[in-house]
Scaffold this active site. Structure first.
Site, PDB file in Angstrom:
ATOM      1  N   PHE A 150       0.805  -1.217   0.000  1.00 50.57           N
ATOM      2  CA  PHE A 150       0.000   0.000   0.000  1.00 50.57           C
ATOM      3  C   PHE A 150       0.836   1.264   0.000  1.00 50.57           C
ATOM      4  O   PHE A 150       0.364   2.322  -0.408  1.00 50.57           O
ATOM      5  CB  PHE A 150      -0.941   0.015   1.215  1.00 50.57           C
ATOM      6  CG  PHE A 150      -0.242   0.265   2.542  1.00 50.57           C
ATOM      7  CD1 PHE A 150       0.103   1.541   2.944  1.00 50.57           C
ATOM      8  CD2 PHE A 150       0.052  -0.794   3.403  1.00 50.57           C
ATOM      9  CE1 PHE A 150       0.738   1.763   4.159  1.00 50.57           C
ATOM     10  CE2 PHE A 150       0.683  -0.575   4.619  1.00 50.57           C
ATOM     11  CZ  PHE A 150       1.036   0.709   5.000  1.00 50.57           C
ATOM     12  N   LYS A 174      -1.324  -7.774  -8.695  1.00 58.18           N
ATOM     13  CA  LYS A 174      -2.259  -7.783  -7.567  1.00 58.18           C
ATOM     14  C   LYS A 174      -1.794  -6.672  -6.626  1.00 58.18           C
ATOM     15  O   LYS A 174      -0.925  -6.861  -5.793  1.00 58.18           O
ATOM     16  CB  LYS A 174      -2.232  -9.146  -6.861  1.00 58.18           C
ATOM     17  CG  LYS A 174      -3.555  -9.506  -6.134  1.00 58.18           C
ATOM     18  CD  LYS A 174      -4.018  -8.526  -5.079  1.00 58.18           C
ATOM     19  CE  LYS A 174      -3.207  -8.591  -3.810  1.00 58.18           C
ATOM     20  NZ  LYS A 174      -3.758  -7.663  -2.751  1.00 58.18           N
ATOM     21  N   GLU A 177      -5.109  -3.788  -1.738  1.00 56.36           N
ATOM     22  CA  GLU A 177      -6.538  -3.490  -1.744  1.00 56.36           C
ATOM     23  C   GLU A 177      -6.861  -2.202  -0.999  1.00 56.36           C
ATOM     24  O   GLU A 177      -7.989  -1.711  -1.052  1.00 56.36           O
ATOM     25  CB  GLU A 177      -7.324  -4.657  -1.135  1.00 56.36           C
ATOM     26  CG  GLU A 177      -7.124  -4.890   0.356  1.00 56.36           C
ATOM     27  CD  GLU A 177      -5.853  -5.649   0.712  1.00 56.36           C
ATOM     28  OE1 GLU A 177      -5.686  -5.989   1.902  1.00 56.36           O
ATOM     29  OE2 GLU A 177      -5.018  -5.889  -0.192  1.00 56.36           O
ATOM     30  N   SER A 227       5.876  -6.911   3.936  1.00 57.37           N
ATOM     31  CA  SER A 227       6.462  -7.229   5.231  1.00 57.37           C
ATOM     32  C   SER A 227       7.248  -8.537   5.155  1.00 57.37           C
ATOM     33  O   SER A 227       7.020  -9.375   4.276  1.00 57.37           O
ATOM     34  CB  SER A 227       5.372  -7.355   6.289  1.00 57.37           C
ATOM     35  OG  SER A 227       4.566  -8.503   6.044  1.00 57.37           O
ATOM     36  N   CYS A 282       9.684   1.434   3.440  1.00 54.88           N
ATOM     37  CA  CYS A 282      10.584   0.354   3.838  1.00 54.88           C
ATOM     38  C   CYS A 282      12.027   0.841   3.928  1.00 54.88           C
ATOM     39  O   CYS A 282      12.873   0.158   4.482  1.00 54.88           O
ATOM     40  CB  CYS A 282      10.489  -0.821   2.868  1.00 54.88           C
ATOM     41  SG  CYS A 282      11.115  -0.481   1.222  1.00 54.88           S
ATOM     42  N   GLU A 383       9.434  -3.683  12.951  1.00 59.81           N
ATOM     43  CA  GLU A 383       9.260  -2.651  11.934  1.00 59.81           C
ATOM     44  C   GLU A 383       7.938  -1.945  12.225  1.00 59.81           C
ATOM     45  O   GLU A 383       6.861  -2.513  12.047  1.00 59.81           O
ATOM     46  CB  GLU A 383       9.236  -3.260  10.533  1.00 59.81           C
ATOM     47  CG  GLU A 383       9.090  -2.207   9.447  1.00 59.81           C
ATOM     48  CD  GLU A 383       8.982  -2.799   8.046  1.00 59.81           C
ATOM     49  OE1 GLU A 383       9.447  -2.151   7.104  1.00 59.81           O
ATOM     50  OE2 GLU A 383       8.422  -3.904   7.911  1.00 59.81           O
TER      51      GLU A 383
END
Length: 500
Positions: A150, A174, A177, A227, A282, A383
């Site tokens: 995201f 993909k 969402e 992740s 990240c 994280e």
């Protein structure tokens, strides 16, 4: 009327057929503004089938055909960058200038893909034996998939699909969402650029869609950014199903500040790298390691700068930091700050009570700064993916290096110093895939590959750059002999070919 985001299959919009939808919220207000269709197994299969059919011709298309379309796509992307940034801000929450920067970094990889001819030109050795030549070529894999996070709904997909399709593959994306609209706009621009139907497809959804891509026999490779637990799952599952995998995981990026560093520059860098995009990167710096007696001064400089950051809606030009993506994520980030003191840290700034007038239901959190954080604290070990910066203290460079290298993550790191010898030693000794020297977020330019070490990467290939080209192609070596018409027949010889 609530907006609905559907799939993109075979060059056109495909309305969701599963009957399952997910909510998409405006993080600045907390309101559900959009519904996104979740794909069933059958819908994923339809996207893969469209990609497989398109590969029959796209995989055989000329490099000139592919790059011509990509050049047109690049022009369209440049013309619509403000529109795409607006979609990102509306669904992710990041400020508009940051969203524009995301599109710009994605454009770098499109630039690289436009010049893919150089990367695919192969090698040739002539006369390796009498009248024998050997050539090495690279060919596409077929249908490949990308599963993206995201935090960069436009940039990370563009780290994948431009190179994949430039190499002759077809692609099924993909996206997250949580902010799906940017991916559909990219699909529309690709179609406008003349990309044949089925070469690029988008399916939205959850674990159902992901698992089908990981196990589908016609998907040859999977790229992932997210992740570490999910990256490990992606790598394990897709590899077990015979697929090539690059799965980029999480991070805990350290910034080492030596006593000789310019502390004002270091503080500027720490604030920018820790709190930009609300820490949802990240490559965010989430741990500053202060060496020697500079700790108090450095923390004070960071605090002074952090307190001045203006937090507000991403579409407000005066905002420097926006909200977090969801309320659930906001609450999780806040918990690390709430529990920090009981775990031995000093809470210098606590942003957990922050809100914005007129937007009280938004997913707001302020700036948090934790000092003297023990390595046992959850705020250090996990994280966080939010605007929380931990400061740790060490007495020596060696102690700091051991601390950094003890982390299970190895995505990126940075050192701030005026000493070239110390910087050189650090870049050789630190166990991380990307290193910045007086650069807080060392994200490589498009023609160098991005990726970490240890639990930050699963698979053998980094993303984009030369590694990206190699990931989306496979090598083939061709050995050729064309006898001279004047040669006499040599007869049968069961030994190794003579090359001398």
């Amino acid at each position: 009327m609530t907006k609905i985001v559907n799939h993109w299959i075979g060059g056109k919009t495909a309305e969701g057929a599963s009957g399952t939808y997910g909510p998409v919220t405006d993080p600045a207000t907390g309101e559900v503004t959009t519904k996104v269709a979740f794909a069933s197994v059958e819908e994923v299969d339809a996207a893969v089938a469209a990609a497989k059919e398109a590969y029959l011709s796209w995989g055989q298309s000329s490099l000139a055909t592919r790059t011509t379309i990509l050049f047109r796509f690049r022009a369209l992307l440049d013309a619509h960058r403000d529109e795409i940034a607006g979609l990102i801000t509306a669904e992710h929450g990041k400020v508009h200038s940051d969203a524009l920067g995301e599109v710009a970094r994605g454009l770098e990889i499109v630039d690289l893909a436009c010049g893919i001819s150089v990367q695919l030109k192969g090698e040739l050795s002539t006369q390796v034996a009498s009248r024998v030549d050997v050539s090495s070529i690279r060919q596409p894999l077929g249908v490949v998939a990308g599963i993206t996070p995201f935090n960069f709904p436009a940039m990370v997909p563009m780290w994948m699909f431009p190179l994949a399709i430039a190499c002759g593959n077809t692609f099924v994306l993909k996206p997250s969402e949580k902010d799906p609209s940017a991916s559909i706009r990219l699909a529309e621009l690709l179609a406008e650029a003349g990309l044949p139907d089925g070469v690029f497809n988008v399916v939205h959804g959850d674990k159902v869609a992901v698992d089908r891509l990981l196990t589908h026999p016609d998907v040859k490779a999977v790229s992932f950014v997210g992740s570490t637990p999910i990256a490990r799952y992606i790598h394990t599952t897709a590899s077990a199903n015979g697929k090539r995998v690059q799965a980029l995981g999480g991070a805990k990026n350290h910034m080492l500040v030596l006593p000789d560093a310019d502390l004002d520059a270091a503080a500027d860098a720490a604030v920018s790298a820790a709190y930009g995009s609300a820490g949802e990167r990240c490559m965010a710096i989430s741990a500053v390691v202060a060496v020697g007696a500079i700790g108090d001064t450095l923390v004070e400089k960071i605090r002074e700068r952090a307190e001045k950051i203006k937090i507000g809606p991403g579409n407000d030009p005066t905002s420097e930091m926006g909200p977090l993506i969801t309320k659930v994520h906001r609450d999780k980030v806040a918990s690390y700050v709430t529990n920090a003191a009981s775990e031995g840290a000093e809470v210098v700034l606590d942003g957990t009570g922050y809100t914005v007038d007129g937007h009280e239901n938004g997913h707001w959190i302020g700036i948090s700064l934790l000092d003297k954080v023990p390595t046992s604290a959850a705020a250090y070990q996990d994280e966080i993916f939010g605007p929380v910066l931990c400061v740790l203290r060490t007495e020596t460079y060696e102690e700091a290096l051991d601390l950094i290298n003890s982390s299970p993550f190895g995505n990126g790191t940075a050192i701030f110093t005026r000493d070239g010898g110390a910087a050189r030693r650090f870049q050789l000794e630190v166990e991380a895939g990307m290193v910045g020297v007086n650069v807080p977020i060392p994200v490589p330019v498009g023609y160098h590959s991005f990726g970490g070490w240890k639990d930050s990467l699963f698979g053998d290939h980094h993303i984009y750059g030369n590694d990206g080209t190699h990931f989306y192609t496979r090598g083939k070596v061709v050995t050729t002999r064309w006898p001279d018409p004047a040669d006499a027949p040599t007869g049968v010889d069961l030994g190794f070919p003579r090359n001398h």
